[in-house]
Design an enzyme around this catalytic site. Structure first.
Site, PDB file in Angstrom:
ATOM      1  N   SER A 104       3.479  -2.284  10.294  1.00  0.00           N
ATOM      2  CA  SER A 104       4.919  -2.367  10.508  1.00  0.00           C
ATOM      3  C   SER A 104       5.519  -3.725  10.128  1.00  0.00           C
ATOM      4  CB  SER A 104       5.271  -1.996  11.957  1.00  0.00           C
ATOM      5  OG  SER A 104       4.886  -0.653  12.228  1.00  0.00           O
ATOM      6  N   GLY A 129       2.606   2.121  10.717  1.00  0.00           N
ATOM      7  CA  GLY A 129       3.561   3.204  10.546  1.00  0.00           C
ATOM      8  C   GLY A 129       4.272   3.604  11.828  1.00  0.00           C
ATOM      9  N   GLU A 175      -5.422  -4.974  10.553  1.00  0.00           N
ATOM     10  CA  GLU A 175      -4.382  -3.971  10.760  1.00  0.00           C
ATOM     11  C   GLU A 175      -4.649  -3.204  12.064  1.00  0.00           C
ATOM     12  OE1 GLU A 175      -2.411  -2.804   6.784  1.00  0.00           O
ATOM     13  OE2 GLU A 175      -4.175  -1.559   7.040  1.00  0.00           O
ATOM     14  N   ASN A 219       0.870  -1.176   0.000  1.00  0.00           N
ATOM     15  CA  ASN A 219       0.000   0.000   0.000  1.00  0.00           C
ATOM     16  C   ASN A 219       0.907   1.226   0.000  1.00  0.00           C
ATOM     17  OD1 ASN A 219      -1.776   2.061   0.540  1.00  0.00           O
ATOM     18  ND2 ASN A 219      -2.351   1.326   2.592  1.00  0.00           N
ATOM     19  N   TRP A 220       1.038   1.834  -1.171  1.00  0.00           N
ATOM     20  CA  TRP A 220       1.980   2.953  -1.294  1.00  0.00           C
ATOM     21  C   TRP A 220       1.440   4.241  -0.666  1.00  0.00           C
ATOM     22  CZ3 TRP A 220       3.886   2.352  -7.120  1.00  0.00           C
ATOM     23  CH2 TRP A 220       4.557   1.122  -7.236  1.00  0.00           C
ATOM     24  N   LYS A 221       0.163   4.243  -0.325  1.00  0.00           N
ATOM     25  CA  LYS A 221      -0.479   5.436   0.279  1.00  0.00           C
ATOM     26  C   LYS A 221      -0.229   6.664  -0.600  1.00  0.00           C
ATOM     27  CE  LYS A 221      -0.173   3.177   4.716  1.00  0.00           C
ATOM     28  NZ  LYS A 221      -0.099   3.267   6.160  1.00  0.00           N
ATOM     29  N   GLY A 264       2.856  -1.165   4.254  1.00  0.00           N
ATOM     30  CA  GLY A 264       2.945   0.249   3.918  1.00  0.00           C
ATOM     31  C   GLY A 264       4.393   0.645   3.650  1.00  0.00           C
ATOM     32  N   GLY A 265       5.044   1.205   4.667  1.00  0.00           N
ATOM     33  CA  GLY A 265       6.391   1.762   4.524  1.00  0.00           C
ATOM     34  C   GLY A 265       7.386   0.857   3.807  1.00  0.00           C
ATOM     35  N   GLU A 272      -6.803   4.592   7.773  1.00  0.00           N
ATOM     36  CA  GLU A 272      -6.599   6.026   7.511  1.00  0.00           C
ATOM     37  C   GLU A 272      -7.850   6.629   6.891  1.00  0.00           C
ATOM     38  OE1 GLU A 272      -2.868   5.447   5.521  1.00  0.00           O
ATOM     39  OE2 GLU A 272      -2.040   4.847   7.451  1.00  0.00           O
ATOM     40  N   HIS A 284      -9.494   1.129   4.731  1.00  0.00           N
ATOM     41  CA  HIS A 284      -8.220   1.284   5.444  1.00  0.00           C
ATOM     42  C   HIS A 284      -8.425   2.212   6.645  1.00  0.00           C
ATOM     43  CE1 HIS A 284      -4.135   2.497   6.388  1.00  0.00           C
ATOM     44  NE2 HIS A 284      -3.771   1.359   5.833  1.00  0.00           N
TER      45      HIS A 284
HETATM   46  P1  PGA Z   1       2.919   0.162   7.602  1.00  0.00           P
HETATM   47  O1  PGA Z   1       1.435   0.375   6.978  1.00  0.00           O
HETATM   48  O2  PGA Z   1       3.435  -1.132   7.017  1.00  0.00           O
HETATM   49  O3  PGA Z   1       3.697   1.365   7.164  1.00  0.00           O
HETATM   50  O4  PGA Z   1       2.745   0.066   9.076  1.00  0.00           O
HETATM   51  C1  PGA Z   1       0.542  -0.697   6.792  1.00  0.00           C
HETATM   52  C2  PGA Z   1      -0.756  -0.208   6.204  1.00  0.00           C
HETATM   53  O5  PGA Z   1      -1.253   0.843   6.617  1.00  0.00           O
HETATM   54  O6  PGA Z   1      -1.355  -0.870   5.315  1.00  0.00           O
END
Ligand code: PGA
Length: 253
Positions: free
Chosen positions: A213, A173, A167, A9-11, A234-235, A97, A95
């Site tokens: 993470s 993050g 999640e 997930n590149w956000k 994500g990251g 967010e 998600h």
């Molecule tokens: P993260 O994000 O790996 O940076 O913790 C995961 C996500 O929000 O899908």
């Protein structure tokens, strides 16, 4: 046997050139990856270019959101058919967010899940508790509420096409990963919930990703848990090396 599924997930990160370079690197690195499903979810303006660069490869493409209506006067929104049209196979829905920053409810997510399936997309439906909810021992109440609300009205056959991502919001993050035991506990509970709401076949079919993470050095241990079928990353999905390291962790499963 559920096939492992690692999605990035590149956000709201990268630009056009770096998105294309990243997917080109992943296409090369996954050329012989026949045992794990891999996908990237770039910002929507880069979907087309990324899908073109990934065409015919082992890397599938997904969007990070969509709108539930098929077309019409919905300024700024994108339909499932549009996402299909530019080469998407998946769409992340609900998600945290979007739930917590943009105010999306499980009812909104539910409309989108139905619309995604109608458009032929595979929804990756996210659920997860806040730190305060975990501390108050409300984790499973929250997960159950989000799960039931988000998948409401799906037939068993539709449910089998859905991917769930657990999640925990406190792990996203933050570098603070859920322990394999903490994650497995919720994944197992989700599988029991699916058996309760549908049947054993559905529960055994649906893949449940863990997200929060995930890094190359913790992926294998998380993915070794019997009910963790993949990761939503994500990251660590923003560069070829760590993402490929996580895929390698899934291949050991
Ligand atoms: P993260 O994000 O790996 O940076 O913790 C995961 C996500 O929000 O899908």
């Amino acid at each position: 046997m559920r096939r492992a599924f690692i999605a990035g997930n590149w956000k709201m990160n990268l630009n056009l050139a770096s998105s294309v370079a990243l997917v080109e690197g992943l296409v090369k690195a996954t050329a012989d990856c026949d045992d794990v499903d891999v996908a990237v979810c770039p910002p929507s303006v880069y979907l087309s270019a990324v899908a073109q660069a990934a065409a015919g490869s082992k890397v599938g493409v997904g969007a990070q959101n969509m709108y539930h209506e098929p077309d019409g006067a919905f300024t700024g929104e994108l339909s499932g058919a549009m996402l299909k049209d530019v080469g998407c196979r998946y769409v992340i829905l609900g998600h945290s967010e979007r739930r917590n920053i943009l105010g999306e409810s499980s009812e909104d997510v539910n409309l989108k899940v139905h619309a995604a399936l109608s458009a032929g997309l595979i929804p990756i439906v996210c659920v997860g508790e806040l730190l305060a909810e975990r501390k108050a021992n409300k984790t499973m109440d929250v997960i159950r509420r989000q799960f039931d609300g988000s998948i409401s009205g799906l037939t068993a056959d539709q449910m089998k096409q859905v991917v769930i991502a657990y999640e925990p919001v406190w792990a996203i993050g933050t570098g603070e990963v859920a322990t394999p035991a903490q994650a497995e506990e919720v994944h197992l509970a989700l599988r029991k919930l699916m058996e309760d709401r549908y049947n054993k076949e559905v529960a055994e079919t649906v893949r449940i990703q863990y997200g929060g993470s995930v890094k190359p050095d913790n992926a294998a241990e998380l993915l070794a848990q019997p009910n963790i079928d993949g990761a939503l990353v994500g990251g660590a999905s923003l560069k070829v090396e760590p993402f490929v390291g996580i895929i390698a962790g899934a291949r050991k499963k």
